[in-house]
Design an enzyme around this catalytic site. Structure first.
Site, PDB file in Angstrom:
ATOM      1  N   HIS A 203       0.798  -1.223   0.000  1.00  0.00           N
ATOM      2  CA  HIS A 203       0.000   0.000   0.000  1.00  0.00           C
ATOM      3  C   HIS A 203       0.832   1.275   0.000  1.00  0.00           C
ATOM      4  CE1 HIS A 203       0.898  -0.057   4.284  1.00  0.00           C
ATOM      5  NE2 HIS A 203       0.683   1.236   4.259  1.00  0.00           N
TER       6      HIS A 203
HETATM    7  C1  UD1 Z   1      -2.167   5.339   5.578  1.00  0.00           C
HETATM    8  C2  UD1 Z   1      -0.944   5.871   6.325  1.00  0.00           C
HETATM    9  C3  UD1 Z   1       0.104   4.772   6.440  1.00  0.00           C
HETATM   10  C4  UD1 Z   1      -0.502   3.493   7.010  1.00  0.00           C
HETATM   11  C5  UD1 Z   1      -1.693   3.091   6.150  1.00  0.00           C
HETATM   12  C6  UD1 Z   1      -2.359   1.818   6.578  1.00  0.00           C
HETATM   13  C7  UD1 Z   1      -0.485   8.264   6.052  1.00  0.00           C
HETATM   14  C8  UD1 Z   1       0.412   9.256   5.410  1.00  0.00           C
HETATM   15  N1  UD1 Z   1      -0.327   7.005   5.630  1.00  0.00           N
HETATM   16  O1  UD1 Z   1      -1.778   5.096   4.236  1.00  0.00           O
HETATM   17  O2  UD1 Z   1       1.136   5.209   7.276  1.00  0.00           O
HETATM   18  O3  UD1 Z   1       0.472   2.450   6.999  1.00  0.00           O
HETATM   19  O4  UD1 Z   1      -2.647   4.167   6.171  1.00  0.00           O
HETATM   20  O5  UD1 Z   1      -3.312   1.394   5.667  1.00  0.00           O
HETATM   21  O6  UD1 Z   1      -1.273   8.624   6.890  1.00  0.00           O
HETATM   22  N2  UD1 Z   1      -8.878   4.690   0.569  1.00  0.00           N
HETATM   23  C9  UD1 Z   1     -10.103   4.096   0.348  1.00  0.00           C
HETATM   24  N3  UD1 Z   1     -10.808   3.665   1.432  1.00  0.00           N
HETATM   25  C10 UD1 Z   1     -10.363   3.803   2.694  1.00  0.00           C
HETATM   26  C11 UD1 Z   1      -9.114   4.435   2.897  1.00  0.00           C
HETATM   27  C12 UD1 Z   1      -8.392   4.854   1.823  1.00  0.00           C
HETATM   28  O7  UD1 Z   1     -10.547   3.925  -0.772  1.00  0.00           O
HETATM   29  O8  UD1 Z   1     -11.069   3.392   3.635  1.00  0.00           O
HETATM   30  C13 UD1 Z   1      -8.079   5.139  -0.590  1.00  0.00           C
HETATM   31  C14 UD1 Z   1      -8.179   6.636  -0.792  1.00  0.00           C
HETATM   32  O9  UD1 Z   1      -8.794   6.910  -1.980  1.00  0.00           O
HETATM   33  C15 UD1 Z   1      -6.749   7.135  -0.816  1.00  0.00           C
HETATM   34  C16 UD1 Z   1      -5.890   5.914  -0.660  1.00  0.00           C
HETATM   35  O10 UD1 Z   1      -6.724   4.817  -0.341  1.00  0.00           O
HETATM   36  O11 UD1 Z   1      -6.418   7.742  -2.022  1.00  0.00           O
HETATM   37  C17 UD1 Z   1      -4.857   6.127   0.414  1.00  0.00           C
HETATM   38  O12 UD1 Z   1      -5.434   6.380   1.692  1.00  0.00           O
HETATM   39  P1  UD1 Z   1      -4.644   7.281   2.765  1.00  0.00           P
HETATM   40  O13 UD1 Z   1      -5.411   7.333   4.004  1.00  0.00           O
HETATM   41  O14 UD1 Z   1      -4.257   8.564   2.123  1.00  0.00           O
HETATM   42  O15 UD1 Z   1      -3.281   6.562   3.020  1.00  0.00           O
HETATM   43  P2  UD1 Z   1      -2.892   5.023   3.105  1.00  0.00           P
HETATM   44  O16 UD1 Z   1      -2.231   4.662   1.829  1.00  0.00           O
HETATM   45  O17 UD1 Z   1      -4.027   4.155   3.549  1.00  0.00           O
END
Ligand code: UD1
Length: 353
Positions: A203
């Site tokens: 991820h």
């Molecule tokens: C975040 C944390 C990371 C952690 C990870 C665990 C930061 C900078 N990063 O990364 O340290 O290891 O969580 O998973 O805070 N999305 C969905 N549904 C959800 C959540 C996210 O579709 O429920 C998608 C969103 O469109 C987004 C992408 O996933 O673009 C990334 O989500 P984001 O919360 O920005 O960061 P993670 O990659 O999950």
């Protein structure tokens, strides 16, 4: 005493579980704030349900966005929450944008701040998590460190006076869930039934958001002789779709992220783990399954030193790394004894006011 926990992303819900239990045991008033960083049911609600965490008292529902927008939306929402609850402590977890937002809001309002999982460093300044950690540790009044190595990093940055080694709360939750699921059936797709397989997750932005790199990782996984159960984070699915990459090529079987107890059960049933997640590197070690980490460095250096984790910076080397013999048995316990959460709450009680 009143403690306000700020959580928002999947690994934080796992860490919150044993801490919430420890607070209940000693009768601390606990306010849980969910920022809404993770909002899919499989990324959020199932953790509250399966780990017996009380429902959040406050939900900021910020959702996805660029780092600044996401962190800013949380920060904007936090002032009213802290004004209403006036906790004795704000407790933040790990290294996500939710951690940083909770940190900034607490220190701006002069509320004592404790950081759980303090002192971890990758020394990779391109990782957003690295900045979140460093800024949070330096703002915190109490740095709760999971390992000796983390304590050394805090000391090197002049933070010894505010730091305390408590152990790793992820060990607490893993040990209790392992005991619960050991005899349960494994929830893996039918095509893996009765076969050896590895569990994989990806991820991190540096792997998912670079088309060339993501293509190379998926290509390596698809050619492995042992099938890979790829538990696809929403970020991974979205980027693969954008780049036109088929995640389920060759020997890869794609599935949705698993609820925590089923993830533990799947790792136990697997022959190893391939990941870029910090939590999974440790969970693999604690369950004594070899781990291969698709990154240039790790915060959990103990897993590498003990031979149970191999860093593979270049995806082309995955096949070769996975063909190496299994690591030597060990009874080392760098992540504590499974009783860290009690120490976390005791430390905050002792220092309150
Ligand atoms: C975040 C944390 C990371 C952690 C990870 C665990 C930061 C900078 N990063 O990364 O340290 O290891 O969580 O998973 O805070 N999305 C969905 N549904 C959800 C959540 C996210 O579709 O429920 C998608 C969103 O469109 C987004 C992408 O996933 O673009 C990334 O989500 P984001 O919360 O920005 O960061 P993670 O990659 O999950």
């Amino acid at each position: 005493m009143k403690i306000l926990s700020v959580v928002g992303a999947r690994p934080q819900f796992v860490k919150l579980a044993p801490v919430a239990t420890a607070m209940r045991v000693v009768g601390v008033e606990h306010v849980i704030v969910h920022t809404g960083q993770h909002y899919d049911v499989s990324m959020s609600d199932v953790f509250f349900r399966d780990l017996g965490i009380p429902a959040p008292d406050v939900h900021l529902a910020v959702g996805s966005g660029s780092h600044g927008r996401q962190t800013g939306a949380m920060l904007a929402g936090m002032d009213a929450v802290l004004e209403e609850h006036r906790p004795d402590w704000v407790l933040v977890y790990g290294d996500t944008n939710s951690t940083l937002a909770g940190t900034l809001s607490a220190v701006k309002m002069h509320i004592p701040l404790a950081h759980l999982e303090a002192g971890l460093r990758s020394f990779n300044r391109r990782m957003p998590e690295e900045h979140n950690r460093v800024l949070t540790d330096h703002a915190a009044d109490l740095c709760l460190a999971p390992t000796e190595v983390a304590m050394r990093h805090l000391a090197a940055e002049g933070l010894t006076d505010r730091s305390l080694l408590v152990g790793d709360v992820m060990t607490d939750v893993l040990f209790s869930v392992r005991a619960r699921v050991a005899d349960e059936p494994v929830a893996v797709p039918a095509e893996l039934d009765g076969h050896d397989f590895r569990v994989a997750t990806l991820h991190r932005a540096e792997n998912t958001d670079d088309e060339h790199r993501l293509r190379a990782i998926v290509e390596s996984l698809s050619g492995l002789p042992v099938p890979t159960l790829l538990l696809a984070h929403p970020r991974l699915r979205a980027r693969a779709h954008d780049f036109g990459i088929d995640l389920g090529a060759g020997s890869v079987v794609v599935a949705d992220p698993l609820p925590y107890p089923q993830l533990v059960r799947a790792i136990l049933a697997s022959t190893g783990v391939i990941t870029d997640s910090g939590g999974l590197q440790k969970e693999a070690f604690l369950l004594r399954r070899p781990c291969t980490t698709v990154r240039t460095e790790t915060e959990w250096v103990e897993t590498v030193e003990l031979g149970w984790n191999t860093l593979v910076p270049d995806p082309a080397d995955l096949g070769q790394a996975l063909a190496t013999p299994p690591p030597p048995p060990t009874d080392a316990a760098p992540y504590g004894d499974g009783a860290a959460a009690g120490r976390v709450v005791a430390a905050m009680l002792e220092r309150a006011g």
